[in-house]
Design a protein around this motif. Structure first.
Motif, mmCIF file in Angstrom:
data_model
loop_
_atom_site.group_PDB
_atom_site.id
_atom_site.type_symbol
_atom_site.label_atom_id
_atom_site.label_comp_id
_atom_site.label_asym_id
_atom_site.label_seq_id
_atom_site.Cartn_x
_atom_site.Cartn_y
_atom_site.Cartn_z
ATOM 1 N N GLN A 11 -55.384 111.089 101.288
ATOM 2 C CA GLN A 11 -55.383 110.099 100.206
ATOM 3 C C GLN A 11 -56.692 109.327 100.173
ATOM 4 O O GLN A 11 -57.369 109.183 101.202
ATOM 5 N N GLY A 12 -56.998 108.795 98.985
ATOM 6 C CA GLY A 12 -58.200 107.986 98.842
ATOM 7 C C GLY A 12 -58.139 106.789 99.789
ATOM 8 O O GLY A 12 -57.069 106.214 99.996
ATOM 9 N N SER A 17 -64.751 110.227 103.796
ATOM 10 C CA SER A 17 -66.210 110.198 103.655
ATOM 11 C C SER A 17 -66.861 109.525 104.863
ATOM 12 O O SER A 17 -67.869 110.011 105.381
ATOM 13 N N PHE A 28 -71.833 104.456 110.701
ATOM 14 C CA PHE A 28 -70.647 104.128 109.908
ATOM 15 C C PHE A 28 -71.091 103.478 108.609
ATOM 16 O O PHE A 28 -71.798 102.471 108.621
ATOM 17 N N ILE A 29 -70.685 104.073 107.505
ATOM 18 C CA ILE A 29 -71.029 103.495 106.213
ATOM 19 C C ILE A 29 -69.803 102.755 105.690
ATOM 20 O O ILE A 29 -68.741 103.361 105.500
ATOM 21 N N ASN A 118 -57.074 108.440 111.168
ATOM 22 C CA ASN A 118 -58.326 107.663 111.248
ATOM 23 C C ASN A 118 -58.018 106.162 111.339
ATOM 24 O O ASN A 118 -56.880 105.750 111.208
ATOM 25 N N ASP A 121 -59.401 102.122 115.318
ATOM 26 C CA ASP A 121 -59.868 100.797 115.773
ATOM 27 C C ASP A 121 -58.967 99.668 115.270
ATOM 28 O O ASP A 121 -58.990 98.561 115.795
ATOM 29 N N SER A 148 -61.851 107.126 115.011
ATOM 30 C CA SER A 148 -62.348 105.953 114.289
ATOM 31 C C SER A 148 -63.747 106.276 113.801
ATOM 32 O O SER A 148 -64.665 106.456 114.607
ATOM 33 N N LYS A 150 -65.435 104.224 112.277
ATOM 34 C CA LYS A 150 -66.171 102.974 112.484
ATOM 35 C C LYS A 150 -66.813 102.951 113.878
ATOM 36 O O LYS A 150 -67.975 102.594 114.035
HETATM 37 N N1 GDP Z 1 -61.770 99.840 110.253
HETATM 38 C C1 GDP Z 1 -62.105 101.035 109.776
HETATM 39 N N2 GDP Z 1 -62.405 101.194 108.474
HETATM 40 C C2 GDP Z 1 -62.729 102.448 108.050
HETATM 41 C C3 GDP Z 1 -62.791 103.554 108.907
HETATM 42 N N3 GDP Z 1 -63.144 104.643 108.187
HETATM 43 C C4 GDP Z 1 -63.302 104.229 106.926
HETATM 44 N N4 GDP Z 1 -63.063 102.901 106.835
HETATM 45 C C5 GDP Z 1 -63.109 102.089 105.615
HETATM 46 O O1 GDP Z 1 -62.110 102.548 104.728
HETATM 47 C C6 GDP Z 1 -62.565 102.514 103.384
HETATM 48 C C7 GDP Z 1 -62.450 103.891 102.755
HETATM 49 O O2 GDP Z 1 -63.317 104.794 103.409
HETATM 50 P P1 GDP Z 1 -63.836 106.138 102.706
HETATM 51 O O3 GDP Z 1 -64.590 106.897 103.711
HETATM 52 O O4 GDP Z 1 -64.532 105.808 101.444
HETATM 53 O O5 GDP Z 1 -62.433 106.821 102.379
HETATM 54 P P2 GDP Z 1 -62.140 108.166 101.530
HETATM 55 O O6 GDP Z 1 -61.705 107.716 100.177
HETATM 56 O O7 GDP Z 1 -61.034 108.839 102.264
HETATM 57 O O8 GDP Z 1 -63.400 108.966 101.507
HETATM 58 C C8 GDP Z 1 -63.995 101.984 103.432
HETATM 59 O O9 GDP Z 1 -63.975 100.605 103.165
HETATM 60 C C9 GDP Z 1 -64.428 102.239 104.868
HETATM 61 O O10 GDP Z 1 -65.357 101.287 105.297
HETATM 62 C C10 GDP Z 1 -62.486 103.343 110.292
HETATM 63 O O11 GDP Z 1 -62.487 104.232 111.131
HETATM 64 N N5 GDP Z 1 -62.145 102.064 110.656
#
Ligand code: GDP
Ligand code: MG
Length: 223
Positions: A11-12, A17, A28-29, A118, A121, A148, A150
């Motif tokens: 899911q989104g 990503s 970590f972006i 995922n 953390d 994680s 992050k």
């Molecule tokens: N705390 C935390 N936030 C995460 C992690 N991975 C992604 N996020 C946050 O979750 C949100 C969605 O991440 P994204 O990679 O765009 O998700 P996607 O839609 O599945 O590609 C963003 O605000 C990220 O910063 C993680 O491992 N830990």
């Protein structure tokens, strides 16, 4: 170099990503455009061999994009992801896995799924237990990881598991094809055995697996 087609599914917002970007760049972006569906390439060394991972990082799971349709049917490795702090994303995984099965026409021996929880953390926000994640994985005989993006924990391990899973499938398939009795030696079988003997490992001549009979030759060069 052997190429492996990998698809992220989930899911989104679960962090597909972020996880892929961490694999690619080791960072970590925080924000990545949720609508972007991107194709990445990453070279990885696993168990002493080099692989080129072609990773389709999907976005928007409600409807298949043309790209997703093609990659679901040709993909060999699927990273099925939820976030441990989002029960809905976990519940959605079964439906998404069903989509993979449908796209692959239930040819279970042609792909591997890795189940990933995922955002490990965010322990204090946890809504899905490790045991539930493991149980989901066990259903499809999949490896399971909590990661994680992050903190970067277990991210590389997920993609190593993809490579190992795909490699196992390719080996099984090649062995099966070698063991299949042939009524009469055809051009194809002679060619296969010749290639098998001449091949000295994973050279640059290894082509990207496509589909159908073509695979035989390519898998044999991997032995
Ligand atoms: N705390 C935390 N936030 C995460 C992690 N991975 C992604 N996020 C946050 O979750 C949100 C969605 O991440 P994204 O990679 O765009 O998700 P996607 O839609 O599945 O590609 C963003 O605000 C990220 O910063 C993680 O491992 N830990
Ligand atoms: Mg994304």
């Amino acid at each position: 170099m052997a190429e492996i087609r990998v698809v992220t599914v989930g899911q989104g917002g679960v962090g597909k990503s972020a996880t892929v970007i961490y694999l690619l760049r080791g960072i970590f972006i925080e924000t990545y455009d949720p609508t972007i569906e991107d194709l990445h390439r990453k070279q990885m060394r696993v168990d002493g061999f080099a692989y080129m991972l072609a990773i389709l990082d999907t976005a928007g799971q409600e409807e298949f994009s043309a790209m997703q349709g093609e990659w679901f049917s040709t993909g060999e490795g699927f990273v099925l992801m939820y976030a441990i702090n989002d029960r809905k994303s976990f519940d959605g995984c079964k439906k998404l896995r069903q989509r993979i099965y449908q796209a692959k026409d239930l040819k279970m021996d042609e792909f591997t799924i890795i189940v990933v929880g995922n955002k490990a953390d965010l322990e204090e926000e946890r809504e899905v237990s490790k045991e539930e994640g493991q149980a989901l994985a066990t259903e499809s005989g999949s490896p399971f990881f909590e990661v994680s993006a992050k903190e970067g924990s277990n991210v590389v391990e997920v993609f190593e598991a993809v490579v190992r899973g795909v490699e196992k499938i390719r080996k099984n398939k090649a062995e099966e094809e070698e063991l299949t009795p042939k009524r009469s030696p055809s051009f194809g079988s002679l060619r296969r055995s010749t290639i098998g003997k001449l091949s000295s490992g994973r050279g640059d001549d290894v082509q990207q697996p496509t589909n159908g009979k073509d695979k035989t030759k390519k898998f044999c060069t991997l032995l």
